[in-house]
Design an enzyme around this catalytic site. Sequence first.
Site, PDB file in Angstrom:
ATOM      1  N   GLU A  41      72.168  -4.435 -21.428  1.00 19.66           N
ATOM      2  CA  GLU A  41      71.882  -4.431 -22.865  1.00 19.66           C
ATOM      3  C   GLU A  41      70.754  -5.407 -23.188  1.00 19.66           C
ATOM      4  O   GLU A  41      70.735  -6.535 -22.696  1.00 19.66           O
ATOM      5  CB  GLU A  41      73.158  -4.823 -23.614  1.00 19.66           C
ATOM      6  CG  GLU A  41      73.044  -4.848 -25.120  1.00 19.66           C
ATOM      7  CD  GLU A  41      74.369  -5.147 -25.807  1.00 19.66           C
ATOM      8  OE1 GLU A  41      74.414  -5.121 -27.043  1.00 19.66           O
ATOM      9  OE2 GLU A  41      75.380  -5.415 -25.094  1.00 19.66           O
ATOM     10  N   LYS A 110      73.082   1.716 -30.606  1.00 15.76           N
ATOM     11  CA  LYS A 110      74.465   1.225 -30.575  1.00 15.76           C
ATOM     12  C   LYS A 110      75.162   1.483 -31.902  1.00 15.76           C
ATOM     13  O   LYS A 110      74.685   1.073 -32.959  1.00 15.76           O
ATOM     14  CB  LYS A 110      74.450  -0.266 -30.242  1.00 15.76           C
ATOM     15  CG  LYS A 110      75.817  -0.869 -29.953  1.00 15.76           C
ATOM     16  CD  LYS A 110      75.666  -2.305 -29.471  1.00 15.76           C
ATOM     17  CE  LYS A 110      76.976  -2.913 -29.022  1.00 15.76           C
ATOM     18  NZ  LYS A 110      76.801  -4.294 -28.510  1.00 15.76           N
ATOM     19  N   CYS A 144      77.715  -1.376 -24.462  1.00 18.08           N
ATOM     20  CA  CYS A 144      78.705  -2.459 -24.514  1.00 18.08           C
ATOM     21  C   CYS A 144      79.932  -2.133 -25.359  1.00 18.08           C
ATOM     22  O   CYS A 144      80.792  -1.366 -24.942  1.00 18.08           O
ATOM     23  CB  CYS A 144      78.006  -3.742 -24.984  1.00 18.08           C
ATOM     24  SG  CYS A 144      78.945  -5.256 -24.619  1.00 18.08           S
TER      25      CYS A 144
END
Length: 259
Positions: A41, A110, A144
Amino acid sequence: MRTALLQSSGRPGSVVENLKVLDEAAGRAAAAGAGLLVAPELFLTGYAIGDDIARLAEPADGDSAEAIAELAARHGVAVAYGYPERADGTVYNAAQLISADGTRLAGYRKTHLFGCFERDHFTPGEQPVVQAELGGLTVGLMICYDVEFPENVRAHALAGTDLLLVPTAQMHPFQFVAETMIPVRAFENQMYVAYVNRVGREGEFEFVGLSTLAGPDGVARARAGRAEELVLADTDPVALAASREANPYLRDRRPELYV
């Protein structure tokens, strides 16, 4: 398809140096027979860099994307990496997949932002399932915290994702996610999951490493330790098909009950 997981925090704050790290890793991955290299990330810029996130953010087709396309084509290996994407007048925590011939295959923003730090610096994405075809597999992208929501990963399973790439910045004390949750996600959704973490201390955060590629049997095909390293594992579509035939989870669902 052999997949290489680059467990590294690179050089936070330096895009130039991080491109060098990615270039070197792509060379090693290709020499080991990998068709895909996955970086963590926000690898392009660093994670804990405060307002420099906005300063270093780039469009999906920016200079760094062009540089990564060039190194991917030069080494003959596809590359997935995290970066801050500037678009629509805002900044997203994003990941991009570039093919071994330098084509941009997929971009993901994300959807689940973790903590005040991320909510202060990013706008959440709105598209939960992003996929591309690579090496005979349907490859999906997450970042994540996204993978910690079971319905999020199940959406990928129902959409046919074979290999889920998860660039991550997993920090202490949540190492159980890498150790336990990721193999479970792979098993319950009958897919491969490549979870690729940062490592070491950055600002207030201590990243725990433990990058892993888990298979549909819930077994880690590769797992890194707590230092910078490149680990490799194979994703086998034949084994995946056999596992899906033997495992009834997706067939036995009763979605009419899940409201």
